[in-house]
Enzyme design. Structure first.
Site, short mmCIF file in Angstrom:
data_model
loop_
_atom_site.label_atom_id
_atom_site.label_comp_id
_atom_site.label_asym_id
_atom_site.label_seq_id
_atom_site.Cartn_x
_atom_site.Cartn_y
_atom_site.Cartn_z
N MET A 75 -6.40 11.84 -8.75
CA MET A 75 -7.27 12.24 -8.12
C MET A 75 -7.08 11.98 -6.47
SD MET A 75 -8.98 13.67 -10.28
CE MET A 75 -8.67 12.23 -11.70
N CYS A 76 -5.64 11.73 -5.58
CA CYS A 76 -5.38 11.91 -4.09
C CYS A 76 -5.51 13.21 -3.63
CB CYS A 76 -4.86 11.07 -3.61
SG CYS A 76 -4.90 8.95 -3.35
N HIS A 77 -5.58 14.19 -2.50
CA HIS A 77 -5.53 15.12 -1.85
C HIS A 77 -4.79 14.91 -0.89
CE1 HIS A 77 -10.53 14.78 -2.64
NE2 HIS A 77 -10.38 16.17 -2.55
N MET A 116 -5.87 4.90 0.68
CA MET A 116 -4.31 5.34 -0.34
C MET A 116 -3.45 5.48 -0.28
SD MET A 116 -6.57 4.39 -3.31
CE MET A 116 -5.09 4.82 -4.41
N GLU A 117 -3.07 6.23 0.94
CA GLU A 117 -1.77 5.98 1.82
C GLU A 117 -1.18 4.68 2.17
OE1 GLU A 117 -3.84 10.26 0.84
OE2 GLU A 117 -3.49 8.44 2.23
N ASP A 131 13.83 -4.03 -4.00
CA ASP A 131 15.10 -3.08 -5.23
C ASP A 131 15.87 -3.29 -4.27
OD1 ASP A 131 16.50 -0.95 -6.63
OD2 ASP A 131 16.18 0.32 -4.13
#
Length: 162
Positions: A75-77, A116-117, A131
């Site tokens: 749902m992120c633009h 969110m970014e 990693d």
């Protein structure tokens, strides 16, 4: 179901229409961390890890993650980001364990925020450190990831109180 912003009339997921929202300068800061052993800590600070420069690679991964957030969070633009910075700070007070604190700062001028970014950048940075160093020790711990602060937008500013 009209009370939910991301649900349509049929009860299915939708992306919110932000076309009527005001364009503002927005910034978000997120935190994550990874706890490593002394061998990994030394490899990172001495730049002797066999996979290369761990922090440089992790920083680039964080930047790439911020830029691609809308491709992995449904749902992120997609946003035109105007700035991304990933910073590191070591905490050696828990030796023989060492905590790498990660701060991701993301900026834009737009109609929706960049929380969110920033969170995605901080997470991907920690995952990349894991990693690149897992051959030495798989027992590393990725710590809490959270929003430190955000500014701009209709909801105003936010600062986490610890």
């Amino acid at each position: 179901m009209t009370d939910f912003t991301h649900i349509n009339k049929q009860g299915n997921a939708k992306m919110v229409d932000v076309s009527e929202k005001e364009v503002t300068k927005r910034q978000a800061r997120a935190h994550s961390s990874i706890t490593v052993n002394e061998i990994i800590y030394q490899q990172i600070i001495d730049n002797t890890n066999k996979k290369g420069n761990v922090l440089n690679t992790a920083q680039i991964a964080g930047i790439m993650a911020a830029k691609n957030t809308s491709t992995i969070i449904p749902m992120c633009h997609p946003l035109p980001l105007t700035g991304i910075d990933v910073q590191f700070e070591w905490d050696s007070t828990q030796a023989p364990s060492y905590v790498l604190n990660i701060t991701a700062i993301v900026s834009t001028t737009g109609k929706t925020g960049v929380e969110m970014e920033a969170l995605t950048a901080a997470s991907a940075t920690a995952l990349t450190v894991y990693d690149m160093t897992k051959a030495v020790d798989k027992g590393m711990i990725i710590g809490e990831t959270y929003l430190e602060s955000k500014s701009g937008g209709k909801s105003g500013d936010y600062k986490r109180n610890d």
